[in-house]
Scaffold this motif. Structure first.
Motif, PDB file in Angstrom:
ATOM      1  N   ALA A 206       0.830  -1.212   0.000  1.00 48.93           N
ATOM      2  CA  ALA A 206       0.000   0.000   0.000  1.00 48.93           C
ATOM      3  C   ALA A 206       0.862   1.258   0.000  1.00 48.93           C
ATOM      4  CB  ALA A 206      -0.931  -0.004   1.208  1.00 48.93           C
ATOM      5  N   GLY A 207       2.038   1.174   0.631  1.00 44.25           N
ATOM      6  CA  GLY A 207       2.911   2.341   0.712  1.00 44.25           C
ATOM      7  C   GLY A 207       3.623   2.672  -0.579  1.00 44.25           C
ATOM      8  N   SER A 208       3.669   1.729  -1.508  1.00 41.16           N
ATOM      9  CA  SER A 208       4.299   2.024  -2.795  1.00 41.16           C
ATOM     10  C   SER A 208       3.278   2.443  -3.846  1.00 41.16           C
ATOM     11  CB  SER A 208       5.065   0.791  -3.299  1.00 41.16           C
ATOM     12  OG  SER A 208       4.192  -0.299  -3.523  1.00 41.16           O
ATOM     13  N   GLU A 209       2.043   1.923  -3.762  1.00 42.43           N
ATOM     14  CA  GLU A 209       1.069   2.136  -4.826  1.00 42.43           C
ATOM     15  C   GLU A 209      -0.073   3.080  -4.450  1.00 42.43           C
ATOM     16  OE1 GLU A 209      -0.250  -1.359  -6.959  1.00 42.43           O
ATOM     17  OE2 GLU A 209       1.402  -2.515  -6.113  1.00 42.43           O
ATOM     18  N   TRP A 210      -0.211   3.403  -3.184  1.00 38.68           N
ATOM     19  CA  TRP A 210      -1.327   4.252  -2.741  1.00 38.68           C
ATOM     20  C   TRP A 210      -0.843   5.409  -1.863  1.00 38.68           C
ATOM     21  CZ3 TRP A 210      -3.880   5.759   1.739  1.00 38.68           C
ATOM     22  CH2 TRP A 210      -5.207   6.210   1.589  1.00 38.68           C
ATOM     23  N   GLY A 211       0.039   5.121  -0.906  1.00 37.28           N
ATOM     24  CA  GLY A 211       0.509   6.154   0.013  1.00 37.28           C
ATOM     25  C   GLY A 211       1.756   6.863  -0.476  1.00 37.28           C
ATOM     26  N   ASP A 212       1.955   8.070   0.059  1.00 32.79           N
ATOM     27  CA  ASP A 212       3.154   8.857  -0.263  1.00 32.79           C
ATOM     28  C   ASP A 212       3.426   9.807   0.903  1.00 32.79           C
ATOM     29  OD1 ASP A 212       5.136  10.545  -1.198  1.00 32.79           O
ATOM     30  OD2 ASP A 212       4.255  10.801  -3.182  1.00 32.79           O
ATOM     31  N   PRO A 213       4.490   9.566   1.684  1.00 33.18           N
ATOM     32  CA  PRO A 213       4.748  10.388   2.862  1.00 33.18           C
ATOM     33  C   PRO A 213       5.261  11.786   2.550  1.00 33.18           C
ATOM     34  CG  PRO A 213       6.589   8.920   2.511  1.00 33.18           C
ATOM     35  CD  PRO A 213       5.552   8.549   1.478  1.00 33.18           C
ATOM     36  N   THR A 214       5.467  12.101   1.271  1.00 33.45           N
ATOM     37  CA  THR A 214       6.017  13.413   0.910  1.00 33.45           C
ATOM     38  C   THR A 214       4.926  14.410   0.490  1.00 33.45           C
ATOM     39  OG1 THR A 214       6.346  12.934  -1.454  1.00 33.45           O
ATOM     40  CG2 THR A 214       8.082  12.236   0.073  1.00 33.45           C
ATOM     41  N   THR A 215       3.669  13.983   0.495  1.00 38.27           N
ATOM     42  CA  THR A 215       2.576  14.870   0.076  1.00 38.27           C
ATOM     43  C   THR A 215       1.710  15.273   1.265  1.00 38.27           C
ATOM     44  OG1 THR A 215       1.010  13.074  -0.367  1.00 38.27           O
ATOM     45  CG2 THR A 215       2.498  13.718  -2.170  1.00 38.27           C
ATOM     46  N   GLU A 216       0.983  16.365   1.108  1.00 35.19           N
ATOM     47  CA  GLU A 216       0.084  16.833   2.166  1.00 35.19           C
ATOM     48  C   GLU A 216      -1.015  15.815   2.449  1.00 35.19           C
ATOM     49  OE1 GLU A 216       0.121  19.362   4.174  1.00 35.19           O
ATOM     50  OE2 GLU A 216       1.853  20.440   3.362  1.00 35.19           O
ATOM     51  N   SER A 217      -1.508  15.174   1.392  1.00 36.59           N
ATOM     52  CA  SER A 217      -2.600  14.211   1.563  1.00 36.59           C
ATOM     53  C   SER A 217      -2.127  12.878   2.125  1.00 36.59           C
ATOM     54  CB  SER A 217      -3.287  13.970   0.213  1.00 36.59           C
ATOM     55  OG  SER A 217      -2.397  13.324  -0.689  1.00 36.59           O
ATOM     56  N   GLY A 218      -0.815  12.616   2.000  1.00 30.85           N
ATOM     57  CA  GLY A 218      -0.293  11.326   2.415  1.00 30.85           C
ATOM     58  C   GLY A 218      -0.464  10.238   1.371  1.00 30.85           C
ATOM     59  N   THR A 219      -1.033  10.624   0.216  1.00 32.45           N
ATOM     60  CA  THR A 219      -1.259   9.663  -0.860  1.00 32.45           C
ATOM     61  C   THR A 219      -0.589  10.152  -2.142  1.00 32.45           C
ATOM     62  OG1 THR A 219      -3.321  10.724  -1.589  1.00 32.45           O
ATOM     63  CG2 THR A 219      -3.492   9.035   0.125  1.00 32.45           C
ATOM     64  N   GLU A 221      -0.390  11.696  -5.661  1.00 31.18           N
ATOM     65  CA  GLU A 221      -1.227  12.781  -6.167  1.00 31.18           C
ATOM     66  C   GLU A 221      -1.108  12.956  -7.674  1.00 31.18           C
ATOM     67  OE1 GLU A 221      -0.156  16.166  -3.739  1.00 31.18           O
ATOM     68  OE2 GLU A 221      -1.393  15.466  -2.042  1.00 31.18           O
ATOM     69  N   ASP A 222      -0.674  11.876  -8.368  1.00 35.35           N
ATOM     70  CA  ASP A 222      -0.580  11.968  -9.819  1.00 35.35           C
ATOM     71  C   ASP A 222      -1.930  11.745 -10.500  1.00 35.35           C
ATOM     72  OD1 ASP A 222      -0.451   9.323  -8.883  1.00 35.35           O
ATOM     73  OD2 ASP A 222       0.400   8.621 -10.776  1.00 35.35           O
ATOM     74  N   VAL A 223      -2.917  11.254  -9.732  1.00 38.89           N
ATOM     75  CA  VAL A 223      -4.277  11.072 -10.242  1.00 38.89           C
ATOM     76  C   VAL A 223      -5.255  11.524  -9.162  1.00 38.89           C
ATOM     77  CG1 VAL A 223      -3.688   9.151 -11.784  1.00 38.89           C
ATOM     78  CG2 VAL A 223      -4.360   8.682  -9.418  1.00 38.89           C
ATOM     79  N   SER A 224      -6.540  11.582  -9.508  1.00 39.98           N
ATOM     80  CA  SER A 224      -7.560  11.950  -8.529  1.00 39.98           C
ATOM     81  C   SER A 224      -7.692  10.862  -7.466  1.00 39.98           C
ATOM     82  CB  SER A 224      -8.907  12.143  -9.223  1.00 39.98           C
ATOM     83  OG  SER A 224      -9.403  10.903  -9.699  1.00 39.98           O
ATOM     84  N   GLN A 230      -9.238   3.340  -7.546  1.00 38.79           N
ATOM     85  CA  GLN A 230      -9.555   2.374  -8.592  1.00 38.79           C
ATOM     86  C   GLN A 230      -8.296   1.651  -9.076  1.00 38.79           C
ATOM     87  OE1 GLN A 230     -12.414   1.262  -9.655  1.00 38.79           O
ATOM     88  NE2 GLN A 230     -11.527  -0.060 -11.243  1.00 38.79           N
ATOM     89  N   ARG A 231      -7.234   2.414  -9.257  1.00 36.35           N
ATOM     90  CA  ARG A 231      -5.973   1.826  -9.710  1.00 36.35           C
ATOM     91  C   ARG A 231      -5.438   0.826  -8.692  1.00 36.35           C
ATOM     92  NH1 ARG A 231      -1.415   6.141 -11.153  1.00 36.35           N
ATOM     93  NH2 ARG A 231      -1.215   6.220  -8.878  1.00 36.35           N
ATOM     94  N   PHE A 232      -5.552   1.177  -7.409  1.00 36.99           N
ATOM     95  CA  PHE A 232      -5.069   0.273  -6.369  1.00 36.99           C
ATOM     96  C   PHE A 232      -5.934  -0.984  -6.299  1.00 36.99           C
ATOM     97  CE2 PHE A 232      -4.575  -1.048  -1.857  1.00 36.99           C
ATOM     98  CZ  PHE A 232      -3.228  -1.323  -1.912  1.00 36.99           C
TER      99      PHE A 232
END
Length: 350
Positions: A206-219, A221-224, A230-232
């Motif tokens: 989940a941390g490679s395909e959905w989460g991102d610790p470098t963004t404000e949202s934590g996810t 942000e290359d798609v909505s 849906q992609r995950f």
């Protein structure tokens, strides 16, 4: 794809990583094992630093990482501790930065020597499984050619096979060349050895395909948000449909905190970890304890393959700020067992 019945989940064996418990120097390996056993686990992932620390305490001096004579002596004592606490050593971990070094290099020779030493430790401790994390060595230092990666891991697999041992390959979400489950699955297929399978992990997936610790949202942000979900979901469906259950050796369990302040993208931690590496190192609580990743989706996908093997709790909980969190080991271990059982029941088909 396999259905997930509650009855089928009751037989899943449960393990706890020795590196995932203890927050103080007085939390020694014997006390860790006692807490893990008393919480109801039947096995551990034994962490190499725990061998080194326990051996150093026994001998009264720091054991060097490459001093296998002293490490093997410590491993023999740890085997006795495990027997006394009715715990099996399910796996030795974490073997890292092995594959991709240039042929003939000092680094490659050192990696091979390390592999031989770890195999001897496995033999003494009584485990047949070695966890290998997909390397995070910078790409300017190693070969990124898939055929070189495969050749190196095939050589390691053959070394293990001569001792009736297995290799569990894991995608580390900050890896240089294989950060996603599909990357390591393609590599495992290319290795084409019967003693090589997957170490899957709810956080790493989940941390490679959905989460991102470098963004404000934590996810990511290359798609909505909708497209990301849906992609995950499609990725998890592909995992469930395409990976044979017998090629999964274990599923490691943990969640992740969303950092209150995003981890800078371009700044390495003091120990050289990339942002996702730091996230993994300090921000991984047990399920249902403040995390936000879609870990149930990962666990369900793995179970839908028909896998009913080891579920192993591997957490690194330094609190929501990543700065440290004290816990009493027995309480922590018992809470983790409750969390594990809740996760299993939540994964069952209604």
């Amino acid at each position: 794809m396999s259905s997930i019945t509650k009855d089928s989940l009751k037989s899943i064996p449960l393990s706890f990583a020795s590196c995932s418990i203890g927050s103080h120097s007085s939390d020694t390996l014997p006390r860790k094992l006692e807490a893990i056993s008393n919480a109801g686990y039947t096995a551990i992932e034994l962490s190499f630093p725990d061998i080194q620390d326990y051996g150093s305490r026994l001998l009264g001096h720091q054991i060097a990482e490459e001093n296998y004579a002293e490490l093997i002596s410590a491993a023999g004592e740890i085997k006795k501790l495990c027997r006394a606490t009715s715990l099996k050593v399910m796996m030795l971990q974490p073997f890292a930065n092995y594959e991709g070094w240039p042929r003939g290099s000092v680094e490659r020779q050192a990696a091979l020597a390390r592999a031989k030493g770890w195999i001897e430790l496995m033999n003494v401790i009584g485990t047949d499984l070695l966890q290998v994390g997909s390397t995070d060595t910078p790409e300017d230092r190693i070969s990124m050619r898939r055929e070189d990666i495969v050749a190196d891991l095939r050589e390691l697999a053959d070394m293990l096979a001569r001792r009736n041992m297995r290799l569990a390959y894991e995608n580390w979400c900050w890896s240089t060349h294989a950060p996603r489950w599909k990357d390591v699955w393609e590599i495992v297929q290319a290795i084409d050895r019967p003693n090589v399978g997957l170490c899957l992990d709810t956080f790493q997936t989940a941390g490679s395909e959905w989460g991102d610790p470098t963004t404000e949202s934590g996810t990511l942000e290359d798609v909505s948000c909708e497209d990301l979900d849906q992609r995950f979901a499609e990725s998890m469906d592909e995992l469930a449909r395409t990976v044979p259950a017998e090629k999964i050796y274990l599923l490691q369990i943990s969640d992740a905190y969303k950092p209150a302040t995003p981890i800078p993208k371009t700044v390495l931690s003091p120990d050289g970890l990339r942002p996702r590496g730091r996230w993994s190192h300090d921000y991984r609580p047990m399920p249902y304890d403040g995390g936000f990743l879609p870990i149930e989706a990962v666990a369900r996908a793995v179970l839908r393959t028909g896998f009913r093997g080891w579920f192993s709790m591997e957490v690194f909980d330094a609190g929501p700020d990543g700065k440290g969190k004290h816990h009493e080991m027995l309480d922590f271990a018992k809470q983790s067992m409750q969390s594990m059982q809740r996760l299993l029941m939540n994964c069952a088909d209604a």
